[in-house]
Scaffold this motif. Structure first.
Motif, PDB file in Angstrom:
ATOM      1  N   UNK A   1       0.794  -1.110   0.363  1.00 14.46           N
ATOM      2  CA  UNK A   1      -0.321   0.235   0.026  1.00 14.46           C
ATOM      3  C   UNK A   1       0.946   1.305   0.168  1.00 14.46           C
ATOM      4  N   UNK A   2       0.651   2.219  -0.772  1.00 16.85           N
ATOM      5  CA  UNK A   2       1.460   3.470  -0.929  1.00 16.85           C
ATOM      6  C   UNK A   2       0.215   4.371  -0.006  1.00 16.85           C
ATOM      7  N   UNK A   3       1.568   4.561   1.269  1.00 17.77           N
ATOM      8  CA  UNK A   3       0.558   5.775   1.622  1.00 17.77           C
ATOM      9  C   UNK A   3       0.186   6.865   1.974  1.00 17.77           C
ATOM     10  N   UNK A   4       1.208   7.626   0.715  1.00 14.96           N
ATOM     11  CA  UNK A   4       1.697   9.056   1.127  1.00 14.96           C
ATOM     12  C   UNK A   4       1.635   9.487   2.275  1.00 14.96           C
ATOM     13  N   UNK A   5       1.560  10.925   1.755  1.00 15.73           N
ATOM     14  CA  UNK A   5       1.551  11.854   3.393  1.00 15.73           C
ATOM     15  C   UNK A   5       0.147  11.532   4.150  1.00 15.73           C
ATOM     16  N   UNK A   6       0.694  11.431   5.451  1.00 17.25           N
ATOM     17  CA  UNK A   6      -1.252  11.321   6.167  1.00 17.25           C
ATOM     18  C   UNK A   6      -2.040  12.198   6.525  1.00 17.25           C
TER      19      UNK A   6
ATOM     20  N   UNK B   1      -3.193   4.986  13.088  1.00 17.86           N
ATOM     21  CA  UNK B   1      -2.612   3.831  13.396  1.00 17.86           C
ATOM     22  C   UNK B   1      -3.616   2.565  12.774  1.00 17.86           C
ATOM     23  N   UNK B   2      -4.497   2.907  13.775  1.00 23.07           N
ATOM     24  CA  UNK B   2      -5.770   2.446  13.079  1.00 23.07           C
ATOM     25  C   UNK B   2      -5.671   1.266  11.715  1.00 23.07           C
ATOM     26  N   UNK B   3      -6.479   2.660  11.391  1.00 25.68           N
ATOM     27  CA  UNK B   3      -5.949   2.510   9.410  1.00 25.68           C
ATOM     28  C   UNK B   3      -4.395   1.648   8.724  1.00 25.68           C
ATOM     29  N   UNK B   4      -3.440   1.883   9.764  1.00 18.05           N
ATOM     30  CA  UNK B   4      -2.754   1.246   9.061  1.00 18.05           C
ATOM     31  C   UNK B   4      -2.734  -0.083   9.089  1.00 18.05           C
ATOM     32  N   UNK B   5      -3.180  -0.869  10.102  1.00 17.87           N
ATOM     33  CA  UNK B   5      -3.455  -2.499   9.562  1.00 17.87           C
ATOM     34  C   UNK B   5      -4.677  -2.771   9.597  1.00 17.87           C
ATOM     35  N   UNK B   6      -5.200  -2.330   8.951  1.00 15.52           N
ATOM     36  CA  UNK B   6      -6.795  -2.317   8.546  1.00 15.52           C
ATOM     37  C   UNK B   6      -6.652  -2.076   6.981  1.00 15.52           C
TER      38      UNK B   6
ATOM     39  N   UNK C   1     -11.207   6.807   4.507  1.00 16.69           N
ATOM     40  CA  UNK C   1     -12.872   7.602   4.540  1.00 16.69           C
ATOM     41  C   UNK C   1     -13.571   6.453   5.590  1.00 16.69           C
ATOM     42  N   UNK C   2     -13.530   4.984   5.704  1.00 14.92           N
ATOM     43  CA  UNK C   2     -14.148   4.292   5.866  1.00 14.92           C
ATOM     44  C   UNK C   2     -13.653   4.464   7.394  1.00 14.92           C
ATOM     45  N   UNK C   3     -12.514   4.125   7.571  1.00 11.19           N
ATOM     46  CA  UNK C   3     -11.865   4.563   9.280  1.00 11.19           C
ATOM     47  C   UNK C   3     -12.783   5.351   9.933  1.00 11.19           C
ATOM     48  N   UNK C   4     -12.105   7.193   9.347  1.00  7.06           N
ATOM     49  CA  UNK C   4     -12.975   7.851   9.852  1.00  7.06           C
ATOM     50  C   UNK C   4     -14.567   7.417   9.978  1.00  7.06           C
TER      51      UNK C   4
END
Length: 140
Positions: free
Chosen positions: A3-8, A93-98, A103-106
């Motif tokens: 996954x390419x996370x780019x800028x947080x 942090x949650x999203x990085x392991x999801x 957007x779905x996490x938020x």
């Protein structure tokens, strides 16, 4: 697959996602929560961490502060305003392991906190998350 996370995402990015998600909540509910501000903070404050018995600052993604509508009385004198707080770093942090999009996490966190405002049960909140207006998580 990497996954390419780019800028947080920034606090402003999260506030924008939350505002767009609120616009998709069914109007009958949205009208009752329109005056509840949504704040984005980096982490919960130490008082919240202690009061909730959290093991880590990362254990809380969001928080509804206030008195839920099912507990309010017209005769109550409010001692503070209702608000929803989303916590940026725990969300990241949650999203990085999801497997979910950020957007779905938020959105899921926001819907959960909106549910607390209404005094909804977990089953009620699951139903609200599945409503077509909210389910389409492709935030534009």
């Amino acid at each position: 697959m990497t996954r390419n996370f780019g800028k947080a995402p920034s606090r402003a990015d999260i506030a924008d996602i939350a505002a767009k998600a609120m616009a998709r909540i069914p109007h009958v509910l949205r009208d009752q929560i329109k005056d509840v501000p949504i704040l984005v903070e980096e982490f919960p404050d130490s008082e919240t961490v202690e009061a909730m018995g959290l093991e880590s600052d990362y254990d809380l993604l969001g928080l509804y502060q206030g008195v839920s509508l099912d507990q309010k009385s017209a005769f109550d004198i409010p001692d503070d305003i209702d608000r929803i707080i989303l916590y940026r770093r725990p969300l990241l942090d949650y999203w990085s392991d999801s497997e979910d999009s950020f957007e779905d996490v938020v959105i899921n966190t926001l819907i959960h906190e909106v549910g607390h405002h209404f005094g909804f049960s977990d089953a009620d909140m699951e139903h609200l998350e599945s409503v077509d207006e909210v389910k389409d998580s492709s935030v534009q």
